[in-house]
Design a protein around this motif. Structure first.
Motif, PDB file in Angstrom:
ATOM      1  N   LEU A  11      97.383  -0.106 -17.003  1.00 46.98           N
ATOM      2  CA  LEU A  11      96.650  -0.469 -15.785  1.00 46.98           C
ATOM      3  C   LEU A  11      95.200  -0.831 -16.110  1.00 46.98           C
ATOM      4  N   MET A  16      92.232  -2.488 -13.974  1.00 48.67           N
ATOM      5  CA  MET A  16      92.031  -1.419 -12.999  1.00 48.67           C
ATOM      6  C   MET A  16      90.921  -0.464 -13.444  1.00 48.67           C
ATOM      7  N   ASN A  17      90.224   0.121 -12.469  1.00 48.21           N
ATOM      8  CA  ASN A  17      89.198   1.117 -12.751  1.00 48.21           C
ATOM      9  C   ASN A  17      89.835   2.315 -13.454  1.00 48.21           C
ATOM     10  N   LEU A  20      90.743   5.262 -11.225  1.00 53.63           N
ATOM     11  CA  LEU A  20      91.889   4.964 -10.362  1.00 53.63           C
ATOM     12  C   LEU A  20      93.188   4.992 -11.163  1.00 53.63           C
ATOM     13  N   ALA A  21      93.114   4.587 -12.422  1.00 58.23           N
ATOM     14  CA  ALA A  21      94.296   4.604 -13.281  1.00 58.23           C
ATOM     15  C   ALA A  21      94.815   6.026 -13.472  1.00 58.23           C
TER      16      ALA A  21
END
Length: 232
Positions: A11, A16-17, A20-21
């Motif tokens: 991710l 993706m941050n 957040l992952a």
């Protein structure tokens, strides 16, 4: 653990941050826990065998997630964007400790709720819990989902720390986990037995047990013992 790391790394590679992952790494672990729980409760497969079946199956799933045996992620875009300075290492260590303390606080709150008490009752005495009207199968699956979610979260953190995810990561982690629990419980857990804060203290003691475990390994290496004897 490898599944959480694989999900987090792929991710992050997709943009993706990294924080957040970690949420998706936690959810991936929960999915694995759900499968284990259903194998155990619905099909009647003994818990340890259900765990082994899930773990073996995840090896193929991890290969499909990664697309190869391992995938790297740039440290610049991961949570471990630090230098080799002492101040940076201290800051990272402090962040890890605070992260664990917050996680323990959330677990302490959750296990103080009605559902949390039901999970603890199921683990302590399944027959008595069922006699009290608790759906023990549901709470067994839920407990496995939470615990495996935390393992997936650990895998996501570890993959970001080392800058790569590998299908073989997590091998030997069971030894570290058992050592952390046993050391923490023996050295710290008994000190507050029977007191109101005993449960919270026991949760925190596992973190201290893990740190002590690695301190022991460092001392053993410093004393120049053969590395083959580390497991002993």
């Amino acid at each position: 653990m490898a599944t959480g790391g694989a999900v987090a790394v792929m991710l992050i590679r997709a943009g993706m941050n990294p924080w957040l992952a970690l949420i998706f790494a936690f959810l991936a672990g929960m999915a694995a826990g759900f499968i284990t729980g259903m194998l155990h409760t619905s099909l009647g497969i003994p818990g340890i065998l259900a765990s082994i079946l899930t773990q073996i199956s995840l090896y193929s799933i991890n290969l499909n997630i990664l697309g190869s045996s391992n995938q790297a992620v740039s440290l610049v875009v991961s949570l471990r964007y630090i230098s080799d300075s002492t101040a940076s290492k201290i800051r990272m260590f402090t962040t890890c400790i605070l992260f664990c303390v917050v996680l323990v606080a959330i677990l302490y709150w959750y296990f103080g709720t009605e559902q949390g008490h039901a999970i603890r009752a199921t683990g302590c005495n399944r027959q008595m819990a069922r006699a009290q009207g608790i759906n023990t199968d549901f709470h067994t699956v839920l407990a496995l989902m939470i615990s495996n979610g935390l393992v997936g979260l650990s895998g996501g953190l570890y993959a970001q720390y080392q800058g790569a995810a590998d299908v073989n990561m997590g091998r030997g982690a069971i030894v570290i986990g058992l050592a952390a629990v046993i050391i923490g419980d023996v050295l710290f857990g008994k000190m507050c037995a029977g007191k109101k804060i005993a449960f919270a203290y026991t949760l925190l003691s596992v973190i201290a047990g893990a740190i002590l475990y690695y301190l022991v390994l460092s001392v053993v290496l410093w004393l120049k013992f053969p590395s083959d004897d580390l497991k002993l």
